[in-house]
Scaffold this motif. Structure first.
Motif, PDB file in Angstrom:
ATOM      1  N   GLN A 429     -27.992 -17.549  -5.566  1.00  0.00           N
ATOM      2  CA  GLN A 429     -29.054 -16.715  -5.016  1.00  0.00           C
ATOM      3  C   GLN A 429     -30.416 -17.401  -5.179  1.00  0.00           C
ATOM      4  OE1 GLN A 429     -29.167 -13.222  -3.453  1.00  0.00           O
ATOM      5  NE2 GLN A 429     -30.882 -14.566  -3.006  1.00  0.00           N
ATOM      6  N   LEU A 430     -30.655 -17.917  -6.365  1.00  0.00           N
ATOM      7  CA  LEU A 430     -31.945 -18.566  -6.629  1.00  0.00           C
ATOM      8  C   LEU A 430     -32.117 -19.774  -5.703  1.00  0.00           C
ATOM      9  CD1 LEU A 430     -32.194 -18.405 -10.543  1.00  0.00           C
ATOM     10  CD2 LEU A 430     -33.088 -16.800  -8.855  1.00  0.00           C
ATOM     11  N   GLN A 431     -31.054 -20.522  -5.576  1.00  0.00           N
ATOM     12  CA  GLN A 431     -31.061 -21.707  -4.721  1.00  0.00           C
ATOM     13  C   GLN A 431     -31.473 -21.343  -3.290  1.00  0.00           C
ATOM     14  OE1 GLN A 431     -29.938 -24.901  -5.881  1.00  0.00           O
ATOM     15  NE2 GLN A 431     -30.739 -25.721  -3.944  1.00  0.00           N
ATOM     16  N   SER A 432     -30.915 -20.247  -2.775  1.00  0.00           N
ATOM     17  CA  SER A 432     -31.209 -19.909  -1.378  1.00  0.00           C
ATOM     18  C   SER A 432     -32.665 -19.465  -1.214  1.00  0.00           C
ATOM     19  CB  SER A 432     -30.206 -18.874  -0.840  1.00  0.00           C
ATOM     20  OG  SER A 432     -30.658 -17.578  -1.113  1.00  0.00           O
ATOM     21  N   TRP A 433     -33.212 -18.758  -2.231  1.00  0.00           N
ATOM     22  CA  TRP A 433     -34.637 -18.400  -2.162  1.00  0.00           C
ATOM     23  C   TRP A 433     -35.509 -19.652  -2.187  1.00  0.00           C
ATOM     24  CZ3 TRP A 433     -33.577 -14.018  -6.107  1.00  0.00           C
ATOM     25  CH2 TRP A 433     -33.340 -12.804  -5.421  1.00  0.00           C
ATOM     26  N   VAL A 434     -35.129 -20.581  -3.029  1.00  0.00           N
ATOM     27  CA  VAL A 434     -35.894 -21.822  -3.141  1.00  0.00           C
ATOM     28  C   VAL A 434     -35.887 -22.561  -1.793  1.00  0.00           C
ATOM     29  CG1 VAL A 434     -35.906 -24.148  -4.172  1.00  0.00           C
ATOM     30  CG2 VAL A 434     -35.631 -22.121  -5.633  1.00  0.00           C
ATOM     31  N   GLU A 435     -34.717 -22.669  -1.219  1.00  0.00           N
ATOM     32  CA  GLU A 435     -34.618 -23.383   0.061  1.00  0.00           C
ATOM     33  C   GLU A 435     -35.450 -22.702   1.135  1.00  0.00           C
ATOM     34  OE1 GLU A 435     -30.421 -23.700   0.760  1.00  0.00           O
ATOM     35  OE2 GLU A 435     -30.212 -25.142  -0.902  1.00  0.00           O
ATOM     36  N   ASP A 436     -35.373 -21.373   1.135  1.00  0.00           N
ATOM     37  CA  ASP A 436     -36.134 -20.585   2.095  1.00  0.00           C
ATOM     38  C   ASP A 436     -37.635 -20.830   1.935  1.00  0.00           C
ATOM     39  OD1 ASP A 436     -36.174 -18.631   4.174  1.00  0.00           O
ATOM     40  OD2 ASP A 436     -37.034 -17.249   2.688  1.00  0.00           O
TER      41      ASP A 436
END
Ligand code: ADP
Ligand code: MG
Length: 486
Positions: A429-436
């Motif tokens: 989840q954190l990874q996807s926010w970061v990428e976003d």
């Protein structure tokens, strides 16, 4: 003639403190501030002929506690005396006080100015017991003065200092310390607006280096500590100016006029012989047993200065924290109950000195009244500690605890659960926010990679926004660091 700068002020204080007893000093009328006028009076406090005073033991105990707490010698024998004067609020024509043989003499109060590590000692000349007078009320009827005698006979102690102050700031620090101590002792509510603590300040000036005292004036009618400070400043300047112009200070009583921010003469001062003091023939000398005094000494609570020192030595707190936390007994209690649970003094102290004091101020409540209890705060601190919520969310949880009146040990995790506030550490989840976040700000990414490392904070903010504040900041920082490397 002496220059202005070479003059110093000399100040001594007389403090009257209402003792928190149920009944009056010499009769069984109940002490009750704010009751309808003249409903708590009897032949004794009105001084009707033939009525006889009987001393209230509870009041004596409180006066002794006070004297012991300020390091005074409590005398085995003291004498009640009549102080004779005429005033509309004193129907008896005399006040029962103590004069030649007071309850206690020779104490001291440790006083610290902000930032001073070692307190200096202000000597207490005497502490004696006396009864209060009634009240003249000047603003109730347009053309007349009303008299309310409910206060007549309320037990007081008068605490007289030596002229040991040189500045209004020292006086302020002393008043804070005295009030704090009285609060720890639970002998008075110290409410200045209701008159349970009244301060008269005696002031003179003299050239620096001279040991003799100059002629003093006495300041009355200050209804807050900051007014005491202001009145002293004004009066010291007035005296210095007067003397510089060749005048002389007159021995008189001055009233502080808050609205005008100035002092004005009330009367030329009577001397003590004007009162024709004599031992009250209706009251035997007060004889105290050594055993009772020892008992009362035994029963004294830990006092502010001791507690402050212990907070430094036992919990390893900075002096500053220890001073703030011990300023009020209930705050210090709150802190100790919290630490008992968290076992983390500095973290607990930070929570108290920041958010908890903030809540108290916002809600106008003492630590004892606050709906968030120490156990609740401790659980909250543990939630942060175990990374269930981050600090920012924890502040929200605290607000919700206060608002909803749920302040116990169970409250924080229940609120986190209900409101879905738990911290998110799930790497995917954190990874996807970061990428976003990175995808949305290509320009900033380029600048970061070009060396603008400060943009890390900007990206942190972007990710936290996407998580509505719930992302685990440590994890985010780690993942973000990786992603930004590219
Ligand atoms: P009084 O008889 O006018 O009440 P006291 O000697 O009883 O005077 O002192 C009352 C208070 O005034 C005490 O707190 C004392 O420290 C203070 N005091 C006495 N003389 C002076 C002075 N010259 N300048 C400042 N304070 C004084
Ligand atoms: Mg006096």
């Amino acid at each position: 003639m002496a220059e202005d700068q070479s003059m110093e002020a000399v100040i001594g204080l007389e403090i009257h403190v209402q003792l928190q007893t149920r009944e009056k000093l010499f009769c069984a009328d109940v002490v009750n501030f704010g009751a309808p006028p003249n409903t708590h009076v009897c032949p004794v406090c009105l001084g009707l002929p033939g009525a006889l005073p009987v001393l209230n033991r509870e009041a004596v105990a409180l006066a002794i506690r006070t004297s012991l707490a300020f390091g005074c010698t409590v005398h085995r024998r003291s004498v009640f005396a009549r102080k004779n004067y005429f005033y509309p609020d004193l129907p008896k024509g005399y006040q029962i006080s103590q004069f030649e043989e007071p309850l206690a003499t020779g104490g001291q109060v440790p006083v610290r100015l902000e930032g001073e590590e070692v307190p200096h000692l202000v000597r207490i000349r005497r502490i004696h017991m006396e009864e209060d007078a009634g009240k003249s009320i000047h603003d109730r009827f347009p053309e007349a003065t009303a008299v309310d005698l409910n206060r007549t006979g309320t037990p007081l102690v008068e605490m007289v200092s030596e002229p040991d102050f040189r500045t209004p700031e020292q006086v302020r620090a002393y008043l804070d310390q005295v009030k704090r101590t009285l609060e720890y002792l639970e002998v008075s509510d110290c409410n200045m607006e209701e008159g349970s603590l009244r301060v008269d300040a005696n002031v003179s000036i003299r050239p620096q280096g001279v040991t003799e005292l100059g002629t003093k004036t006495e300041l009355k009618n200050m209804n807050s500590f900051s007014n005491v400070e202001k009145a002293l400043r004004v009066e010291i300047s007035r005296q210095i100016r007067l003397v510089a112009e060749g005048g002389q200070v007159e021995h008189q009583t001055l009233l502080w006029d808050e609205r005008a921010g100035d002092v004005r003469p009330m009367r030329s001062k009577e001397e003590s012989h004007d009162y024709r003091y004599f031992p009250d023939p209706d009251l035997p000398a007060l004889e105290l047993s050594e055993a009772w005094i020892a008992d009362l000494r035994e029963g004294l609570p830990e006092l502010p200065e001791e507690r402050r020192r212990r907070f430094v030595s036992e919990y390893g707190l900075p002096e500053y924290d220890a001073g703030v936390l011990t300023a009020h007994r209930s705050l210090a209690d709150y802190f100790e109950e919290t630490v008992e649970q968290t076992d983390d003094p500095k973290e607990s102290s930070n929570w108290l000195m920041g958010p908890i004091l903030g809540l108290m101020k916002e809600r106008d409540e003492t630590a004892a009244e606050l709906p968030v209890r120490p156990k609740g705060l401790a659980s909250l601190i543990e939630l942060v500690d175990s990374a269930v919520v981050n600090r920012r969310v924890a502040r929200q949880v605290l607000e919700k605890m206060a608002e909803s009146g749920r302040g116990g040990a169970e409250a924080p995790s229940a609120i986190v659960e209900e409101a879905g506030l738990a911290q998110i550490s799930d790497a995917g989840q954190l990874q996807s926010w970061v990428e976003d976040a990175l995808a949305a700000h290509p320009e900033e990414v380029a600048r970061y990679r070009g060396g603008e490392r400060r943009l890390q904070g900007f990206f942190m903010g972007e990710v936290m926004k996407r998580s509505r504040g719930k992302a685990d900041p440590g994890e985010v920082a780690r993942i973000l660091g990786q992603a930004l490397k590219g």
